[in-house]
Structure formats: structure tokens, C-alpha cells
Scaffold this active site. Structure first.
Site, mmCIF file in Angstrom:
data_model
loop_
_atom_site.group_PDB
_atom_site.id
_atom_site.type_symbol
_atom_site.label_atom_id
_atom_site.label_comp_id
_atom_site.label_asym_id
_atom_site.label_seq_id
_atom_site.Cartn_x
_atom_site.Cartn_y
_atom_site.Cartn_z
ATOM 1 N N CYS A 35 5.103 60.974 34.104
ATOM 2 C CA CYS A 35 5.017 62.412 34.355
ATOM 3 C C CYS A 35 5.689 62.784 35.672
ATOM 4 O O CYS A 35 5.128 62.573 36.751
ATOM 5 C CB CYS A 35 3.553 62.858 34.368
ATOM 6 S SG CYS A 35 3.331 64.633 34.649
ATOM 7 N N CYS A 42 3.778 65.462 37.613
ATOM 8 C CA CYS A 42 2.606 64.927 38.319
ATOM 9 C C CYS A 42 2.999 64.157 39.570
ATOM 10 O O CYS A 42 2.363 64.295 40.623
ATOM 11 C CB CYS A 42 1.817 63.990 37.407
ATOM 12 S SG CYS A 42 1.416 64.649 35.776
ATOM 13 N N ASP A 43 4.036 63.330 39.463
ATOM 14 C CA ASP A 43 4.300 62.336 40.496
ATOM 15 C C ASP A 43 5.643 62.472 41.209
ATOM 16 O O ASP A 43 5.913 61.719 42.150
ATOM 17 C CB ASP A 43 4.220 60.933 39.879
ATOM 18 C CG ASP A 43 2.861 60.656 39.268
ATOM 19 O OD1 ASP A 43 1.859 61.128 39.826
ATOM 20 O OD2 ASP A 43 2.799 59.969 38.232
#
Length: 314
Positions: A136, A139-140
Site C-alpha cells: 500500500c 499507507c506507507d
């Protein structure tokens, strides 16, 4: 089979399922949550979550899920371990079929999530979750500022991940087994023309380097035409070859689309073709796949379940 008929049974303990549990618990419905093989969902494998509202310093993914679990428990949520193998909606209350028992429920909220499709190459499992391998970018991605990273894949998801990562990374390698992307024309053009993205054509991943050090140091790739192997010197590996929705046990009776995701009905995100059965989170959402959107769907499903029970006088 227990003689008790549950008001609400929630299948899944990710953000969607636990948010639904919080809402139905506060409505005094005494929800029962069925925990599967990964209690807490995908976030439990994430070391730090920076984009969930209310945590300006970020929060450990496992801790976030523990907080949600305790919050739901505070309002009367009960938990049972098990894996649902089928749902019978031919008679109401509905019947959830587990390996060793059956559970009767007036309403059901399915929040089983989706599993990222992985490559299976050496180093991937060992370095997944906080060590450089992720699925992701949203997300990261921010953890890889001014670093070189690689995206594996050739579809729209891979192109989107690569383009998003250009906001942070110095360089983004895009590894694909063919000589052109499978992505839509516009997404492919954006990705291939971006100055920070370097396409690595006709190549497949072989292994992820850095297991001994506990952090990604490179991705070994092989050219499928020449057989030549080389190592891309990267700190992050983003696997973007799709997700597998965890919907098989519920279809039928619930309708799914061609990719296996639940197909919402009646112009809603969470209502299904079966009255009183709702879906929430990544098992029904292949577009956003975020913790906060899953939580929002869990909220919607809980409110709809509460209203449906009230209308039936149940």
C-alpha cells in the site's frame, strides 16, 4: 447448534468489523464478532499508521486494532474464534455455518476484507510489514522520502502506486513482465512519461535482498527474454499485483462482481441482495482500500442493521 438467536453477527475484526461492533454495541444489540485467521486484519502487519485521523504522531497498526477491539468490547461486543464456511439465507433468522457449529443471526455484517496477492519470492514474507515490503503506497509511501523504491505490477493499481510514490521517492522503478503496461491508456501514459519513474520491461522479480539485515536493500529481477539477472538498489518494494477478496464463503447467496468483490445493491455501499445482510470494508471496496474508508463502511452497515431490526420489530 446454540438455541440462541443473535441480533447481529459481524464476520471480521478489521477496521470495518470493529467499527460496526462499536456502533451496534452502543445500540444495545450485543453484537457477536467472529474472528478469523488474522484477528485485527491487515493493519496488524503494519508497523506505523500515520494517516488515521486522531493520531498526529502516528500509531502502531497492531495497537490501533487493539484499541478498536477494546472500545467495541466496552459496549458489550463478544468475540468467538472461527472461520465461516457458508451462509444460509433461505430462512430468517439466517444461519452462519462454521466448521464445528452453526450460529443463527437476525442480521449479518460481512467484513472479511481482502488479501493482497503476493509474488511468493524469497525475502518477501520475511521483510513484509515495516521492513521494506508493503502492498500500500498510500499507507506507507511517506516513509520512503528521498529513497529509491520499486513497484511490482503492470495494471492500473501498479501505475497508481508508482505515480503516488513519486511524491516522496527519488526514483521509482516499475517492474513488469511485458514490454508495455496492462493499465488503462491514460494511466500507462502518465506512468511511463513521468521523469521519476523508470520502467523495467520484460522482467520478473526473483528475490528481495536484505533478509539478513532485516531491511530491504534491493530487488533482484530477471529479464524474461535474455535471462539476465540484476539487482535494483531500493529501500522499498511495493507489491501491486492485485487483491483477493475474502468472499468465497458467502457467494452465493451474496452477489459478487467479476473480480469476486461483493456487489452492493440499491445504490448503497453496504446493502446486499439479501435484506438484513450487509458488507463493509475491503471485501466490497477495491477502489480505496483504506482503514478510514473501511471504518466508514462499518459505521454505515451498523446503522442500517439497527434500522432494519427496528423496522421488523426484532
Amino acid at each position: 447448534m446454540s438455541a440462541k438467536i443473535e441480533n447481529v453477527v459481524i464476520v471480521g475484526t478489521g477496521c470495518a468489523g470493529l467499527t460496526a461492533a462499536i456502533y451496534t454495541g452502543r445500540a444495545n444489540l450485543q453484537p457477536l464478532v467472529i474472528e478469523g485467521v488474522l484477528p485485527g486484519g491487515q493493519l496488524t502487519t503494519t508497523s506505523e499508521v500515520e494517516n488515521f485521523p486522531g493520531f498526529p504522531e502516528g500509531i502502531d497498526g497492531y495497537q490501533l486494532m487493539q484499541n478498536l477491539r477494546k472500545q467495541a468490547e466496552k459496549f458489550g461486543t463478544r468475540y468467538e474464534s472461527g472461520s465461516v464456511q457458508g451462509l444460509d439465507t433461505t430462512a430468517w433468522p439466517y444461519t452462519l455455518k462454521l466448521a464445528d457449529r452453526e450460529i443463527k443471526a437476525k442480521t449479518v455484517i460481512v467484513a472479511t476484507g481482502a488479501s493482497p496477492r503476493m509474488t511468493g519470492i524469497p525475502g518477501e514474507k520475511e521483510l513484509f510489514g515495516g521492513k521494506g515490503v508493503t502492498t500500500c503506497a498510500t499507507c506507507d509511501g511517506a516513509f520512503y522520502r528521498k529513497m529509491d523504491v520499486v513497484v511490482i505490477g503492470g495494471g492500473d493499481s501498479a501505475a497508481e502506486e508508482a505515480l503516488f510514490l513519486t511524491r516522496f521517492a527519488n526514483k521509482v522503478y516499475l517492474v513488469h513482465r511485458r514490454d508495455s503496461l496492462r493499465a488503462s491508456k491514460i494511466m500507462a501514459e502518465r506512468a511511463t512519461s513521468h521523469p521519476k519513474i523508470q520502467c523495467v520491461w520484460d522482467s520478473v522479480p526473483v528475490s528481495i535482498e536484505g533478509v539478513a539485515e532485516g531491511a530491504v536493500s534491493g530487488l533482484k529481477v530477471k529479464n524474461v527474454k535474455t535471462g539476465t539477472e540484476s539487482v535494483l538498489p531500493v529501500k522499498g518494494v511495493f507489491v501491486a499485483i492485485g487483491h483477493v477478496p475474502n468472499t468465497k464463503a458467502f457467494s452465493p447467496p451474496l452477489e459478487v462482481d467479476t473480480n469476486g468483490y461483493f456487489k452492493p445493491s440499491h445504490g448503497s455501499q453496504i446493502q446486499t441482495n439479501v435484506p438484513g445482510v450487509y458488507v463493509a470494508g475491503d471485501c466490497a471496496d477495491h477502489h480505496y482500500r483504506q482503514a478510514i474508508t473501511a471504518a466508514g463502511m462499518g459505521c454505515q452497515a451498523a446503522i442500517e442493521a439497527e434500522r432494519w431490526l427496528a423496522e421488523k420489530g426484532a
